[in-house]
Design a protein around this motif. Structure first.
Motif, PDB file in Angstrom:
ATOM      1  N   LEU A  64      -3.255  -4.567  -5.255  1.00  0.00           N
ATOM      2  CA  LEU A  64      -4.313  -4.106  -4.094  1.00  0.00           C
ATOM      3  C   LEU A  64      -4.625  -5.610  -3.451  1.00  0.00           C
ATOM      4  CD1 LEU A  64      -6.574  -1.612  -5.821  1.00  0.00           C
ATOM      5  CD2 LEU A  64      -4.598  -1.172  -4.261  1.00  0.00           C
ATOM      6  N   THR A  65      -4.230  -6.806  -4.016  1.00  0.00           N
ATOM      7  CA  THR A  65      -4.931  -8.188  -3.434  1.00  0.00           C
ATOM      8  C   THR A  65      -4.330  -9.184  -3.858  1.00  0.00           C
ATOM      9  OG1 THR A  65      -6.867  -9.361  -2.912  1.00  0.00           O
ATOM     10  CG2 THR A  65      -6.790  -8.050  -4.993  1.00  0.00           C
ATOM     11  N   ASP A  66      -4.728 -10.278  -3.472  1.00  0.00           N
ATOM     12  CA  ASP A  66      -3.783 -11.336  -4.060  1.00  0.00           C
ATOM     13  C   ASP A  66      -4.374 -11.852  -5.510  1.00  0.00           C
ATOM     14  OD1 ASP A  66      -6.372 -12.484  -3.369  1.00  0.00           O
ATOM     15  OD2 ASP A  66      -5.203 -14.099  -2.340  1.00  0.00           O
ATOM     16  N   GLY A  67      -5.306 -11.274  -6.092  1.00  0.00           N
ATOM     17  CA  GLY A  67      -5.901 -11.773  -7.246  1.00  0.00           C
ATOM     18  C   GLY A  67      -5.490 -10.921  -8.409  1.00  0.00           C
ATOM     19  N   PRO A  69     -12.004   5.767  -6.621  1.00  0.00           N
ATOM     20  CA  PRO A  69     -10.769   5.281  -6.229  1.00  0.00           C
ATOM     21  C   PRO A  69     -10.988   3.522  -6.496  1.00  0.00           C
ATOM     22  CG  PRO A  69     -11.425   5.960  -4.452  1.00  0.00           C
ATOM     23  CD  PRO A  69     -12.486   6.607  -5.381  1.00  0.00           C
ATOM     24  N   GLY A  70      -9.698   2.803  -6.798  1.00  0.00           N
ATOM     25  CA  GLY A  70      -9.796   1.370  -6.756  1.00  0.00           C
ATOM     26  C   GLY A  70      -9.815   0.901  -5.397  1.00  0.00           C
ATOM     27  N   GLY A  71     -10.420  -0.382  -5.307  1.00  0.00           N
ATOM     28  CA  GLY A  71     -10.436  -1.012  -4.110  1.00  0.00           C
ATOM     29  C   GLY A  71     -11.042  -2.146  -4.347  1.00  0.00           C
ATOM     30  N   VAL A  72     -10.941  -3.254  -3.134  1.00  0.00           N
ATOM     31  CA  VAL A  72     -11.638  -4.447  -3.402  1.00  0.00           C
ATOM     32  C   VAL A  72     -12.486  -4.536  -2.057  1.00  0.00           C
ATOM     33  CG1 VAL A  72     -11.484  -7.013  -3.468  1.00  0.00           C
ATOM     34  CG2 VAL A  72      -9.884  -5.698  -4.574  1.00  0.00           C
ATOM     35  N   ASP A  73     -13.922  -4.173  -2.326  1.00  0.00           N
ATOM     36  CA  ASP A  73     -14.882  -3.705  -1.369  1.00  0.00           C
ATOM     37  C   ASP A  73     -16.212  -4.571  -1.478  1.00  0.00           C
ATOM     38  OD1 ASP A  73     -15.973  -2.436  -3.241  1.00  0.00           O
ATOM     39  OD2 ASP A  73     -16.068  -0.647  -2.150  1.00  0.00           O
ATOM     40  N   VAL A  83     -14.349  -1.661  -8.506  1.00  0.00           N
ATOM     41  CA  VAL A  83     -13.836  -1.074  -9.657  1.00  0.00           C
ATOM     42  C   VAL A  83     -13.287   0.257  -9.614  1.00  0.00           C
ATOM     43  CG1 VAL A  83     -16.004  -2.092 -11.089  1.00  0.00           C
ATOM     44  CG2 VAL A  83     -16.213   0.025  -9.891  1.00  0.00           C
ATOM     45  N   GLN A  84     -12.552   0.844 -10.771  1.00  0.00           N
ATOM     46  CA  GLN A  84     -12.105   2.206 -10.551  1.00  0.00           C
ATOM     47  C   GLN A  84     -12.300   2.965 -11.837  1.00  0.00           C
ATOM     48  OE1 GLN A  84      -7.700   2.360 -10.887  1.00  0.00           O
ATOM     49  NE2 GLN A  84      -7.773   4.551 -10.657  1.00  0.00           N
ATOM     50  N   LEU A 109     -14.834   2.646 -17.322  1.00  0.00           N
ATOM     51  CA  LEU A 109     -14.112   2.101 -16.500  1.00  0.00           C
ATOM     52  C   LEU A 109     -12.731   1.972 -16.733  1.00  0.00           C
ATOM     53  CD1 LEU A 109     -14.648  -0.199 -13.988  1.00  0.00           C
ATOM     54  CD2 LEU A 109     -14.192  -1.618 -15.712  1.00  0.00           C
ATOM     55  N   ILE A 110     -11.762   2.732 -15.704  1.00  0.00           N
ATOM     56  CA  ILE A 110     -10.498   2.562 -15.606  1.00  0.00           C
ATOM     57  C   ILE A 110      -9.765   1.129 -15.445  1.00  0.00           C
ATOM     58  CG2 ILE A 110      -8.394   3.404 -14.564  1.00  0.00           C
ATOM     59  CD1 ILE A 110      -9.960   5.994 -13.951  1.00  0.00           C
ATOM     60  N   GLY A 111     -10.463   0.617 -14.377  1.00  0.00           N
ATOM     61  CA  GLY A 111     -10.066  -0.520 -14.219  1.00  0.00           C
ATOM     62  C   GLY A 111     -10.726  -1.604 -13.180  1.00  0.00           C
ATOM     63  N   MET A 112     -10.420  -2.607 -12.725  1.00  0.00           N
ATOM     64  CA  MET A 112     -11.257  -3.365 -11.868  1.00  0.00           C
ATOM     65  C   MET A 112     -10.161  -4.576 -11.164  1.00  0.00           C
ATOM     66  SD  MET A 112     -12.649  -6.808 -11.403  1.00  0.00           S
ATOM     67  CE  MET A 112     -12.953  -7.505 -13.117  1.00  0.00           C
ATOM     68  N   ASP A 113     -10.267  -4.396  -9.710  1.00  0.00           N
ATOM     69  CA  ASP A 113      -9.474  -5.531  -9.037  1.00  0.00           C
ATOM     70  C   ASP A 113     -10.270  -6.648  -8.410  1.00  0.00           C
ATOM     71  OD1 ASP A 113      -6.307  -4.317  -8.680  1.00  0.00           O
ATOM     72  OD2 ASP A 113      -7.929  -2.855  -9.109  1.00  0.00           O
ATOM     73  N   PHE A 114      -9.704  -7.908  -8.375  1.00  0.00           N
ATOM     74  CA  PHE A 114     -10.774  -8.850  -7.678  1.00  0.00           C
ATOM     75  C   PHE A 114      -9.801  -9.833  -6.885  1.00  0.00           C
ATOM     76  CE2 PHE A 114     -10.044 -10.662 -11.820  1.00  0.00           C
ATOM     77  CZ  PHE A 114     -10.032 -11.671 -11.898  1.00  0.00           C
ATOM     78  N   GLU A 115     -10.357 -10.452  -5.765  1.00  0.00           N
ATOM     79  CA  GLU A 115      -9.618 -11.609  -5.038  1.00  0.00           C
ATOM     80  C   GLU A 115      -9.596 -12.635  -5.914  1.00  0.00           C
ATOM     81  OE1 GLU A 115     -10.806  -9.461  -0.934  1.00  0.00           O
ATOM     82  OE2 GLU A 115     -12.048 -11.237  -1.562  1.00  0.00           O
TER      83      GLU A 115
END
Length: 283
Positions: free
Chosen positions: A157-160, A99-103, A93-94, A171-177
């Protein structure tokens, strides 16, 4: 899992039939309305179960709600037992402070194989606090889920995928694979986030509930309710008010807490509020 007891816990009765969008939406809405996203559980005893069966038992007993791994993990188990095709994904999450990131600090769910829409993939996420109220089709676009507008697009940030949240949200945003993973992919982050004194979940007692009419958020002793046209703020300045809000607003009656536990929790959340006042007055 005692599926009947879990359905009763989220207020769903008479569930029957194959996986359909209407039923999935009903389950998603009921879960975020009745089970709070919360870090109260980590204030006195850091750590806690990751295994969905164990998490569900505590939710049914109203001892705890959960945070992302617990919320989405238990919901994935419920959906699987009801016949849905569920996959877990590594996300991150960001926020204004992160900061954002997929961890793998966030667990994301996708659901496929609905009888009435067999080819579409759905984003399902009951573990974002003030995030989704209903499933979203996993395709680029924007949806309004009262009182917020959310949108999906391919992740940078990723292929998702990337979920962009409403500017008024926590929450600002969320990235996922896109690749599916098992529960063990989140074990290390769960151990860190639920026990490390520097973790935001240990440092701050918070609770979120996504109701049909608003989003209610508790941070230390500050209660905020966001509706379409306003935000109402209240300070819970006495232990009676604080524990009444936990029980009545968030469904956290904490039956396992002794009077000494309640006193300790109250002193902790009051200290967190005082720390917040000092930080804001010096900035």
């Amino acid at each position: 899992m005692d599926t009947t007891a879990f359905l009763q816990r989220i207020g769903v009765s008479g569930y029957d039939g194959p996986p359909r969008l209407e039923a999935l939406t009903r389950l998603h809405e009921a879960f975020v309305d009745q089970v709070p996203y919360e870090s109260i559980q980590y204030q006195l005893t850091p750590g806690g179960p990751l295994e969905p069966e164990d998490v569900a038992k505590r939710m049914i007993a109203r001892e705890t709600g959960g945070y992302c791994f617990q919320m989405n993990g238990s919901f994935a188990l419920l959906l699987t037992e009801l016949g849905y095709g569920v996959r877990m994904h590594r996300g991150g999450v960001q926020t204004a402070n992160r900061p954002g990131g997929v961890d793998a600090s966030h667990m994301v769910l996708t659901v496929t194989g609905l009888i009435d829409d067999p080819d579409r993939v759905w984003l399902v996420d009951v573990g974002l606090g003030d995030g989704l109220r209903q499933p979203m089709p996993l395709e680029a676009g924007e949806v309004y889920q009262y009182p917020f507008t959310l949108s999906l697009r391919p992740s940078e940030l990723t292929d998702g995928w990337r979920l962009d949240h409403d500017p008024r949200a926590n929450l600002i945003g969320m990235d996922f694979e896109s690749a599916p993973v098992g529960l063990d992919a989140f074990a290390a982050q769960h151990a860190r986030l639920s026990t490390d004194p520097a973790s935001p979940f240990v440092r701050l007692a918070s609770a979120f509930r996504r109701t049909p009419k608003s989003v209610v958020v508790l941070r230390s002793i500050g209660l905020a309710e966001t509706s379409a046209d306003r935000i109402d703020n209240t300070l819970l300045e006495t232990p009676a008010d604080y524990f009444a809000a936990l029980a009545d607003v968030f469904g956290l009656s904490l039956p396992h807490y002794t009077p000494a536990d309640r006193d300790q929790l109250w002193r902790r959340v009051w200290t967190q509020y005082e720390d917040f006042l000092r930080a804001t007055s010096s900035s």
